[in-house]
Design a protein around this motif. Structure first.
Motif, PDB file in Angstrom:
ATOM      1  N   GLY A   1       0.809  -1.211   0.000  1.00 13.21           N
ATOM      2  CA  GLY A   1       0.000   0.000   0.000  1.00 13.21           C
ATOM      3  C   GLY A   1       0.844   1.263   0.000  1.00 13.21           C
ATOM      4  O   GLY A   1       0.327   2.371  -0.089  1.00 13.21           O
ATOM      5  N   GLU A   2       2.161   1.118   0.100  1.00  7.55           N
ATOM      6  CA  GLU A   2       3.086   2.257   0.092  1.00  7.55           C
ATOM      7  C   GLU A   2       3.623   2.488  -1.317  1.00  7.55           C
ATOM      8  O   GLU A   2       3.561   1.606  -2.170  1.00  7.55           O
ATOM      9  CB  GLU A   2       4.255   1.995   1.046  1.00  7.55           C
ATOM     10  CG  GLU A   2       3.850   1.735   2.479  1.00  7.55           C
ATOM     11  CD  GLU A   2       3.226   2.948   3.150  1.00  7.55           C
ATOM     12  OE1 GLU A   2       3.708   4.078   2.903  1.00  7.55           O
ATOM     13  OE2 GLU A   2       2.247   2.764   3.901  1.00  7.55           O
ATOM     14  N   LEU A   3       4.176   3.694  -1.527  1.00  7.34           N
ATOM     15  CA  LEU A   3       4.854   4.029  -2.779  1.00  7.34           C
ATOM     16  C   LEU A   3       6.311   4.327  -2.481  1.00  7.34           C
ATOM     17  O   LEU A   3       6.633   4.950  -1.471  1.00  7.34           O
ATOM     18  CB  LEU A   3       4.220   5.251  -3.444  1.00  7.34           C
ATOM     19  CG  LEU A   3       2.792   5.106  -3.953  1.00  7.34           C
ATOM     20  CD1 LEU A   3       2.294   6.438  -4.495  1.00  7.34           C
ATOM     21  CD2 LEU A   3       2.703   4.037  -5.024  1.00  7.34           C
ATOM     22  N   VAL A   4       7.194   3.882  -3.353  1.00  7.15           N
ATOM     23  CA  VAL A   4       8.620   4.176  -3.259  1.00  7.15           C
ATOM     24  C   VAL A   4       9.020   4.807  -4.582  1.00  7.15           C
ATOM     25  O   VAL A   4       8.917   4.181  -5.637  1.00  7.15           O
ATOM     26  CB  VAL A   4       9.453   2.899  -2.999  1.00  7.15           C
ATOM     27  CG1 VAL A   4      10.941   3.215  -3.014  1.00  7.15           C
ATOM     28  CG2 VAL A   4       9.048   2.243  -1.692  1.00  7.15           C
ATOM     29  N   LYS A   5       9.409   6.077  -4.519  1.00  9.21           N
ATOM     30  CA  LYS A   5       9.761   6.819  -5.736  1.00  9.21           C
ATOM     31  C   LYS A   5       8.641   6.717  -6.765  1.00  9.21           C
ATOM     32  O   LYS A   5       8.878   6.543  -7.958  1.00  9.21           O
ATOM     33  CB  LYS A   5      11.081   6.338  -6.311  1.00  9.21           C
ATOM     34  CG  LYS A   5      12.259   6.525  -5.374  1.00  9.21           C
ATOM     35  CD  LYS A   5      13.546   6.024  -5.981  1.00  9.21           C
ATOM     36  CE  LYS A   5      14.664   6.128  -4.976  1.00  9.21           C
ATOM     37  NZ  LYS A   5      15.906   5.529  -5.447  1.00  9.21           N
ATOM     38  N   GLY A   6       7.396   6.763  -6.292  1.00 10.72           N
ATOM     39  CA  GLY A   6       6.232   6.729  -7.170  1.00 10.72           C
ATOM     40  C   GLY A   6       5.800   5.343  -7.625  1.00 10.72           C
ATOM     41  O   GLY A   6       4.814   5.190  -8.329  1.00 10.72           O
ATOM     42  N   ALA A   7       6.530   4.314  -7.222  1.00  7.17           N
ATOM     43  CA  ALA A   7       6.213   2.939  -7.631  1.00  7.17           C
ATOM     44  C   ALA A   7       5.581   2.180  -6.473  1.00  7.17           C
ATOM     45  O   ALA A   7       5.988   2.340  -5.322  1.00  7.17           O
ATOM     46  CB  ALA A   7       7.474   2.218  -8.088  1.00  7.17           C
TER      47      ALA A   7
END
Length: 116
Positions: free
Chosen positions: A28-34
């Motif tokens: 459910g999280e985003l990392v650098k928009g991914a």
């Protein structure tokens, strides 16, 4: 080597492709928009020790979140080596997170194993 040997008999039910699971869930999280994912690799066969386990991992090289290469490492042939080739027993859970815009397809390709 595919299959187990017990008392000199081949046991096809112990194939690594059938007894090692790769479970992928979204965090459910985003990392650098991914989107970020949790990956868990585990041995479902109590009598087998797997090592030199390789997975198909199409798209994994584009992950936006670094993964410890000892845990899961993309090889030059396009496969990924699990746990640096070390043993994977029934109780072991190999866990890592990755993030990718494109789908990543995981499946156990092969490995070497021994069974009690």
């Amino acid at each position: 080597m595919h299959g187990c040997v017990h008392a000199g008999l081949a046991l096809p039910r112990c194939e690594p492709t059938a007894t090692i699971d790769i479970d992928i869930t979204k965090t459910g999280e985003l990392v650098k928009g991914a989107p970020e994912y949790n990956a868990v690799i585990h041995n479902t066969r109590p009598a087998c020790l797997f090592y030199d386990v390789y997975a198909k991992c199409d798209g994994f090289d584009d992950t936006a979140e670094p993964v410890d290469p000892y845990t899961f490492k993309k090889e030059e042939d396009g496969t990924c080596l699990v746990r640096g080739g070390g043993g994977l027993r029934k109780s072991d859970l190999i866990k890592f997170k990755f993030a990718s815009q494109a789908p990543v397809h995981f499946a156990i390709k092969n490995g070497t194993l021994t069974c009690d």
